[in-house]
Design an enzyme around this catalytic site. Structure first.
Site, PDB file in Angstrom:
ATOM      1  N   CYS A 267      -1.987  -2.285   7.637  1.00  0.00           N
ATOM      2  CA  CYS A 267      -1.913  -3.261   6.543  1.00  0.00           C
ATOM      3  C   CYS A 267      -0.611  -4.048   6.544  1.00  0.00           C
ATOM      4  O   CYS A 267      -0.602  -5.219   6.159  1.00  0.00           O
ATOM      5  CB  CYS A 267      -2.172  -2.573   5.215  1.00  0.00           C
TER       6      CYS A 267
ATOM      7  N   LYS B  24      -7.011  -4.683  -2.935  1.00  0.00           N
ATOM      8  CA  LYS B  24      -7.763  -5.241  -1.805  1.00  0.00           C
ATOM      9  C   LYS B  24      -8.783  -4.242  -1.287  1.00  0.00           C
ATOM     10  O   LYS B  24      -8.689  -3.051  -1.590  1.00  0.00           O
ATOM     11  CB  LYS B  24      -6.822  -5.666  -0.684  1.00  0.00           C
TER      12      LYS B  24
ATOM     13  N   ASP C 219       0.794  -1.244   0.000  1.00  0.00           N
ATOM     14  CA  ASP C 219       0.000   0.000   0.000  1.00  0.00           C
ATOM     15  C   ASP C 219       0.823   1.290   0.000  1.00  0.00           C
ATOM     16  O   ASP C 219       0.506   2.240   0.743  1.00  0.00           O
ATOM     17  CB  ASP C 219      -0.957   0.024   1.206  1.00  0.00           C
TER      18      ASP C 219
HETATM   19  C1  VGL Z   1      -4.574   1.199   5.631  1.00  0.00           C
HETATM   20  C2  VGL Z   1      -5.957   2.367   7.034  1.00  0.00           C
HETATM   21  C3  VGL Z   1      -6.996   2.237   6.142  1.00  0.00           C
HETATM   22  C4  VGL Z   1      -3.214   0.641   5.358  1.00  0.00           C
HETATM   23  C5  VGL Z   1      -5.603   1.056   4.738  1.00  0.00           C
HETATM   24  O1  VGL Z   1      -2.864   0.437   4.174  1.00  0.00           O
HETATM   25  O2  VGL Z   1      -2.456   0.418   6.333  1.00  0.00           O
HETATM   26  N1  VGL Z   1      -4.763   1.842   6.785  1.00  0.00           N
HETATM   27  N2  VGL Z   1      -6.810   1.587   4.991  1.00  0.00           N
END
Ligand code: VGL
Ligand code: ZN
Length: 194
Positions: A138, A99, A13
């Site tokens: 994540c 995802k 991410d």
């Molecule tokens: C994430 C908060 C909300 C991440 C994703 O990638 O860690 N954190 N969505």
């Protein structure tokens, strides 16, 4: 340490919305990019598989505040905020897995309904190296799922950063990853020619 057949790199991410200026900016999130580029270069040079996960939400995703969720809107599908930053040197043959793509379910782990485990097994992967954002969400969930699936897990300690909603979230996440069996390395633990 050196990288060897059976190793894969998972970049979690690293998207514009999680970098400074983004809608869910992770403090110093941009600092992971040059470090990840170094790991990326080494994995690509060794011909080892590279996976990049991305948070890929519909505009009305259940994790957003407007829907009663904890987060501001972020990583909405096909918006610039969901893009990988230009500075991240992903190779052309990177496997991109999206995802949390459906409205009613969130997913922190890169293994959650992405097919990642199957893809890794098909590629003969036994050990995964995990870096990216965010340490306390994540990255943590991906590391826990990788370990639970039986992969050896190495966390790239110099290529992760935490959101830190609570002050001790990062420390707790690091502890949880260690308890899951993950080990931690930094670039200087890698053989110079690896
Ligand atoms: C994430 C908060 C909300 C991440 C994703 O990638 O860690 N954190 N969505
Ligand atoms: Zn999200």
């Amino acid at each position: 340490m050196r990288f060897q057949p059976g190793d894969a790199l998972i970049v979690v991410d690293v998207q514009r919305d999680f970098l400074p200026g983004g809608s869910l900016a992770v403090p110093d999130g941009d600092k992971v990019v040059p470090v990840l580029n170094d790991y990326l270069r080494r994995f690509a040079a060794a011909g080892l598989p590279i996976v990049a996960t991305r948070d890929w939400h519909p505009a009305d995703h259940c994790s957003f505040v407007a829907r009663g969720g904890p987060w501001p809107p972020h990583c909405v599908q096909d918006t610039s905020g969901a893009e990988f930053p230009d500075e991240l040197a992903l190779p052309d043959d990177v496997l991109v897995l999206s995802k949390a793509t459906s409205v009613e379910a969130d997913a922190y782990s890169g293994f959650d309904r992405t097919g990642l485990e199957t893809r890794l097994r098909e590629g003969g992967v036994e050990r995964v190296f995990v870096g990216g954002l965010a340490t306390d969400y994540c990255v943590l969930a991906t590391v826990q799922d990788a370990a639970a699936a039986g992969f050896d897990v190495v966390v790239l300690e110099d290529a992760i950063r935490a959101v830190g909603v609570e002050a001790d979230d990062e420390a707790r996440a690091l502890r949880s990853m260690r308890e899951a069996g993950a080990i931690f390395i930094t670039l200087n633990a890698i053989d110079a020619d690896a």
